[in-house]
Design a protein around this motif. Structure first.
Motif, PDB file in Angstrom:
ATOM      1  N   LEU A 104       0.940  -1.180   0.012  1.00 24.81           N
ATOM      2  CA  LEU A 104       0.116  -0.063  -0.110  1.00 24.81           C
ATOM      3  C   LEU A 104       1.071   1.310   0.196  1.00 24.81           C
ATOM      4  CD1 LEU A 104      -2.796  -1.101   2.488  1.00 24.81           C
ATOM      5  CD2 LEU A 104      -2.641  -1.198   0.187  1.00 24.81           C
ATOM      6  N   LYS A 105       0.303   2.114  -0.429  1.00 26.56           N
ATOM      7  CA  LYS A 105       0.958   3.561  -0.693  1.00 26.56           C
ATOM      8  C   LYS A 105       1.192   4.246   0.748  1.00 26.56           C
ATOM      9  CE  LYS A 105       1.319   7.651  -3.387  1.00 26.56           C
ATOM     10  NZ  LYS A 105       0.242   8.550  -4.379  1.00 26.56           N
ATOM     11  N   ARG A 106       2.063   4.259   1.538  1.00 25.77           N
ATOM     12  CA  ARG A 106       2.073   4.419   2.783  1.00 25.77           C
ATOM     13  C   ARG A 106       1.579   5.988   3.120  1.00 25.77           C
ATOM     14  NH1 ARG A 106       7.225   3.417   6.875  1.00 25.77           N
ATOM     15  NH2 ARG A 106       8.081   5.232   5.482  1.00 25.77           N
ATOM     16  N   SER A 107       1.845   6.901   2.150  1.00 22.99           N
ATOM     17  CA  SER A 107       1.554   8.269   2.579  1.00 22.99           C
ATOM     18  C   SER A 107      -0.146   8.158   2.599  1.00 22.99           C
ATOM     19  CB  SER A 107       2.038   9.018   1.432  1.00 22.99           C
ATOM     20  OG  SER A 107       1.600   8.658   0.110  1.00 22.99           O
ATOM     21  N   GLU A 108      -0.810   7.286   2.184  1.00 21.99           N
ATOM     22  CA  GLU A 108      -2.135   7.294   2.144  1.00 21.99           C
ATOM     23  C   GLU A 108      -2.757   6.186   3.146  1.00 21.99           C
ATOM     24  OE1 GLU A 108      -3.889   6.556  -1.586  1.00 21.99           O
ATOM     25  OE2 GLU A 108      -2.621   8.200  -2.673  1.00 21.99           O
ATOM     26  N   VAL A 109      -1.938   5.615   4.035  1.00 24.91           N
ATOM     27  CA  VAL A 109      -2.395   4.854   5.051  1.00 24.91           C
ATOM     28  C   VAL A 109      -2.447   5.369   6.453  1.00 24.91           C
ATOM     29  CG1 VAL A 109      -1.948   2.490   5.936  1.00 24.91           C
ATOM     30  CG2 VAL A 109      -1.431   2.910   3.470  1.00 24.91           C
ATOM     31  N   TRP A 110      -3.348   5.235   6.965  1.00 21.12           N
ATOM     32  CA  TRP A 110      -3.712   5.830   8.448  1.00 21.12           C
ATOM     33  C   TRP A 110      -4.175   4.662   9.435  1.00 21.12           C
ATOM     34  CZ3 TRP A 110      -3.415  11.097   9.842  1.00 21.12           C
ATOM     35  CH2 TRP A 110      -3.028  11.947   8.668  1.00 21.12           C
ATOM     36  N   ASN A 111      -3.707   4.686  10.496  1.00 20.71           N
ATOM     37  CA  ASN A 111      -3.969   4.060  11.613  1.00 20.71           C
ATOM     38  C   ASN A 111      -5.337   4.419  12.270  1.00 20.71           C
ATOM     39  OD1 ASN A 111      -2.111   2.085  10.958  1.00 20.71           O
ATOM     40  ND2 ASN A 111      -0.803   2.859  12.893  1.00 20.71           N
ATOM     41  N   ILE A 112      -6.438   3.814  12.150  1.00 19.44           N
ATOM     42  CA  ILE A 112      -7.731   4.402  12.728  1.00 19.44           C
ATOM     43  C   ILE A 112      -7.943   3.764  14.162  1.00 19.44           C
ATOM     44  CG2 ILE A 112     -10.225   4.590  12.520  1.00 19.44           C
ATOM     45  CD1 ILE A 112      -8.333   5.768  10.143  1.00 19.44           C
ATOM     46  N   GLN A 113      -8.408   5.057  14.995  1.00 17.22           N
ATOM     47  CA  GLN A 113      -8.418   4.764  16.467  1.00 17.22           C
ATOM     48  C   GLN A 113      -9.676   4.983  16.878  1.00 17.22           C
ATOM     49  OE1 GLN A 113      -5.413   7.628  17.918  1.00 17.22           O
ATOM     50  NE2 GLN A 113      -3.746   6.098  17.698  1.00 17.22           N
ATOM     51  N   THR A 114     -10.349   5.062  18.166  1.00 20.53           N
ATOM     52  CA  THR A 114     -11.380   5.758  18.413  1.00 20.53           C
ATOM     53  C   THR A 114     -10.940   6.783  19.298  1.00 20.53           C
ATOM     54  OG1 THR A 114     -11.507   4.219  20.497  1.00 20.53           O
ATOM     55  CG2 THR A 114     -12.694   3.576  18.604  1.00 20.53           C
ATOM     56  N   PRO A 115     -11.675   7.825  19.843  1.00 21.37           N
ATOM     57  CA  PRO A 115     -12.964   7.876  19.643  1.00 21.37           C
ATOM     58  C   PRO A 115     -13.337   8.094  17.972  1.00 21.37           C
ATOM     59  CG  PRO A 115     -12.469   9.272  21.397  1.00 21.37           C
ATOM     60  CD  PRO A 115     -11.132   8.733  20.835  1.00 21.37           C
ATOM     61  N   GLN A 116     -14.677   7.600  17.821  1.00 16.31           N
ATOM     62  CA  GLN A 116     -15.281   7.719  16.318  1.00 16.31           C
ATOM     63  C   GLN A 116     -16.442   8.515  16.673  1.00 16.31           C
ATOM     64  OE1 GLN A 116     -15.072   4.372  14.012  1.00 16.31           O
ATOM     65  NE2 GLN A 116     -12.921   4.101  14.170  1.00 16.31           N
ATOM     66  N   VAL A 117     -16.675   9.458  16.184  1.00 14.83           N
ATOM     67  CA  VAL A 117     -17.751  10.528  16.318  1.00 14.83           C
ATOM     68  C   VAL A 117     -18.739  10.975  15.278  1.00 14.83           C
ATOM     69  CG1 VAL A 117     -18.296  12.911  17.616  1.00 14.83           C
ATOM     70  CG2 VAL A 117     -15.929  11.479  17.971  1.00 14.83           C
ATOM     71  N   PHE A 118     -19.928  10.758  15.464  1.00 17.21           N
ATOM     72  CA  PHE A 118     -20.984  10.880  14.472  1.00 17.21           C
ATOM     73  C   PHE A 118     -22.041  11.827  15.016  1.00 17.21           C
ATOM     74  CE2 PHE A 118     -19.004   7.063  14.709  1.00 17.21           C
ATOM     75  CZ  PHE A 118     -18.343   6.848  13.483  1.00 17.21           C
ATOM     76  N   ALA A 119     -22.797  12.412  13.786  1.00 16.19           N
ATOM     77  CA  ALA A 119     -24.250  12.744  14.135  1.00 16.19           C
ATOM     78  C   ALA A 119     -24.972  11.682  14.385  1.00 16.19           C
ATOM     79  CB  ALA A 119     -24.667  13.719  12.863  1.00 16.19           C
ATOM     80  N   TYR A 120     -25.913  11.849  15.609  1.00 20.37           N
ATOM     81  CA  TYR A 120     -26.550  10.756  16.036  1.00 20.37           C
ATOM     82  C   TYR A 120     -27.427   9.781  15.169  1.00 20.37           C
ATOM     83  CZ  TYR A 120     -29.628   7.672  18.985  1.00 20.37           C
ATOM     84  OH  TYR A 120     -30.161   6.705  19.650  1.00 20.37           O
ATOM     85  N   PRO A 121     -28.326  10.808  14.439  1.00 16.85           N
ATOM     86  CA  PRO A 121     -29.285   9.932  13.632  1.00 16.85           C
ATOM     87  C   PRO A 121     -28.508   9.517  12.532  1.00 16.85           C
ATOM     88  CG  PRO A 121     -29.809  12.501  13.987  1.00 16.85           C
ATOM     89  CD  PRO A 121     -28.332  12.194  14.538  1.00 16.85           C
ATOM     90  N   ASP A 122     -27.455   9.924  11.843  1.00 18.13           N
ATOM     91  CA  ASP A 122     -26.811   9.392  10.904  1.00 18.13           C
ATOM     92  C   ASP A 122     -26.249   7.849  11.276  1.00 18.13           C
ATOM     93  OD1 ASP A 122     -27.459  11.697   9.578  1.00 18.13           O
ATOM     94  OD2 ASP A 122     -25.246  12.320   9.429  1.00 18.13           O
ATOM     95  N   ILE A 123     -25.592   7.967  12.329  1.00 22.91           N
ATOM     96  CA  ILE A 123     -24.913   6.568  12.653  1.00 22.91           C
ATOM     97  C   ILE A 123     -26.215   5.379  13.074  1.00 22.91           C
ATOM     98  CG2 ILE A 123     -24.510   7.247  14.878  1.00 22.91           C
ATOM     99  CD1 ILE A 123     -22.014   5.067  12.818  1.00 22.91           C
ATOM    100  N   LEU A 124     -27.286   6.233  13.693  1.00 26.28           N
ATOM    101  CA  LEU A 124     -28.237   5.149  14.171  1.00 26.28           C
ATOM    102  C   LEU A 124     -28.756   4.727  13.086  1.00 26.28           C
ATOM    103  CD1 LEU A 124     -29.904   3.831  16.400  1.00 26.28           C
ATOM    104  CD2 LEU A 124     -31.568   6.081  16.372  1.00 26.28           C
ATOM    105  N   GLY A 125     -29.104   5.565  11.945  1.00 28.91           N
ATOM    106  CA  GLY A 125     -29.742   5.061  10.842  1.00 28.91           C
ATOM    107  C   GLY A 125     -29.081   3.990   9.893  1.00 28.91           C
ATOM    108  N   ALA A 126     -27.704   4.354   9.901  1.00 25.68           N
ATOM    109  CA  ALA A 126     -26.625   3.389   9.158  1.00 25.68           C
ATOM    110  C   ALA A 126     -26.779   1.996   9.930  1.00 25.68           C
ATOM    111  CB  ALA A 126     -25.099   4.092   8.957  1.00 25.68           C
ATOM    112  N   TYR A 127     -26.637   1.919  11.023  1.00 25.65           N
ATOM    113  CA  TYR A 127     -26.631   0.787  11.854  1.00 25.65           C
ATOM    114  C   TYR A 127     -28.119  -0.081  11.797  1.00 25.65           C
ATOM    115  CZ  TYR A 127     -22.403   0.326  14.316  1.00 25.65           C
ATOM    116  OH  TYR A 127     -20.878  -0.108  15.044  1.00 25.65           O
ATOM    117  N   GLU A 128     -29.131   0.814  11.712  1.00 24.23           N
ATOM    118  CA  GLU A 128     -30.317  -0.093  11.730  1.00 24.23           C
ATOM    119  C   GLU A 128     -30.460  -0.436  10.191  1.00 24.23           C
ATOM    120  OE1 GLU A 128     -33.157   2.956  13.176  1.00 24.23           O
ATOM    121  OE2 GLU A 128     -33.247   2.075  14.846  1.00 24.23           O
ATOM    122  N   LYS A 129     -29.921   0.264   9.261  1.00 23.24           N
ATOM    123  CA  LYS A 129     -29.989  -0.223   7.828  1.00 23.24           C
ATOM    124  C   LYS A 129     -29.087  -1.764   7.540  1.00 23.24           C
ATOM    125  CE  LYS A 129     -29.578   2.179   3.467  1.00 23.24           C
ATOM    126  NZ  LYS A 129     -29.163   3.385   2.880  1.00 23.24           N
TER     127      LYS A 129
END
Ligand SMILES: Nc1ccn([C@@H]2O[C@H](COP(=O)(O)OP(=O)(O)OP(=O)(O)O)[C@@H](O)[C@H]2O)c(=O)n1
Ligand SMILES: C[C@](O)(CO)[C@H](O)COP(=O)(O)O
Length: 238
Positions: free
Chosen positions: A154-179
């Motif tokens: 992979l091209k390292r300049s484009e690779v990121w290690n993803i952590q938490t917190p992960q933060v969302f507008a509540y209706p969007d993330i709830l809707g995505a999970y329900e879907k």
């Protein structure tokens, strides 16, 4: 009207990769359970209104009596039962959270989230609607085939290690999970929450500066590293 910011702190895992009798989120780190450190950061964050703590059913009483009450964590509004997989624990918590504007999903196994990171995430979520803490990869990452031969670098300049917190507008993330729950979610290989929004809604998620201290305690050597970090970050007295 003031916006409401709710945090979900996950502690319903089994810690299989830690190979220990004691669950990693309850292991001792300078006299306090690992889980306490993340809860303390949310407690001290002035814009976080409430925390939903997620654990296994038979650990709810322990969390209430030995962590929330002992350390006077007043923002912990509810302690709920998680699910078999991390994303199922998140789904339970999203339903339990009730109406809010923004939701901060955090691994209880990441003790070194800090106030500056929470502030950066708050600013980003208010602008972009979805964001995650992340750091640039220090290693070269390769895809491998089943016989463990490298097949792509992979091209390292484009690779990121993803952590938490992960933060969302509540209706969007709830809707995505329900879907997602309407579909065959068991085969989706969901490993973080941003992925649910990306897959279900095609929504873009902004990467925000996390921290190399913000490790997830996963395997035994991470505990040794965590001890060094507690001292380095002066968290022993908290
Ligand atoms: N069913 C699950 C699985 C994980 N988690 C939480 O999600 C975070 C990240 O998961 P991970 O580090 O994988 O924890 P475990 O699942 O406990 O570890 P392992 O995969 O080694 O069993 C942890 O705080 C863990 O407690 C959870 O709430 N519910
Ligand atoms: C959400 C996460 O911490 C981002 O790095 C990670 O994907 C959790 O993975 P786990 O296998 O559930 O620990």
């Amino acid at each position: 009207m003031k916006e409401k910011h709710t945090a979900i702190v996950l502690a319903a895992g089994s810690g299989k990769r830690m190979h220990s009798q004691v669950q990693k989120q309850y292991m001792d780190l300078f006299g306090k359970p690992v889980l306490y450190y993340a809860l303390r950061q949310f407690e001290e964050c002035e814009f976080i209104d409430e925390v939903i703590l997620v654990t296994k059913k038979d650990e709810i009483a322990y969390c209430r009596e030995k962590i929330v009450e002992v350390y006077h964590l007043q923002k912990v509004k509810d302690i709920i039962e998680g699910g078999e997989e991390r994303y199922l624990s998140v789904y339970n918590a999203l339903k339990a959270a009730g109406a809010c504007d923004y939701i901060y999903i955090h691994d209880g196994a990441r003790p070194f989230v800090d106030q500056e990171m929470l502030q950066r995430l708050k600013e980003a979520v208010c602008t972009y609607g979805a964001c995650v803490a992340a750091v640039p990869s220090k290693d070269t990452l390769k895809l491998a085939d089943e016989a463990l031969f490298a097949k792509e670098t992979l091209k390292r300049s484009e690779v990121w290690n993803i952590q938490t917190p992960q933060v969302f507008a509540y209706p969007d993330i709830l809707g995505a999970y329900e879907k997602m729950m309407q579909e065959d979610h068991t085969k989706m290989g969901i490993t973080d929450d941003a992925m649910v929004l990306e897959k279900m809604e095609g929504q873009k998620v902004k990467l925000v500066e996390g921290s190399y201290y913000n490790i997830k305690i996963t395997t035994p050597e991470d505990l040794d590293i965590a001890e060094i970090f507690v001292k380095k970050c002066n968290l022993q007295e908290n």
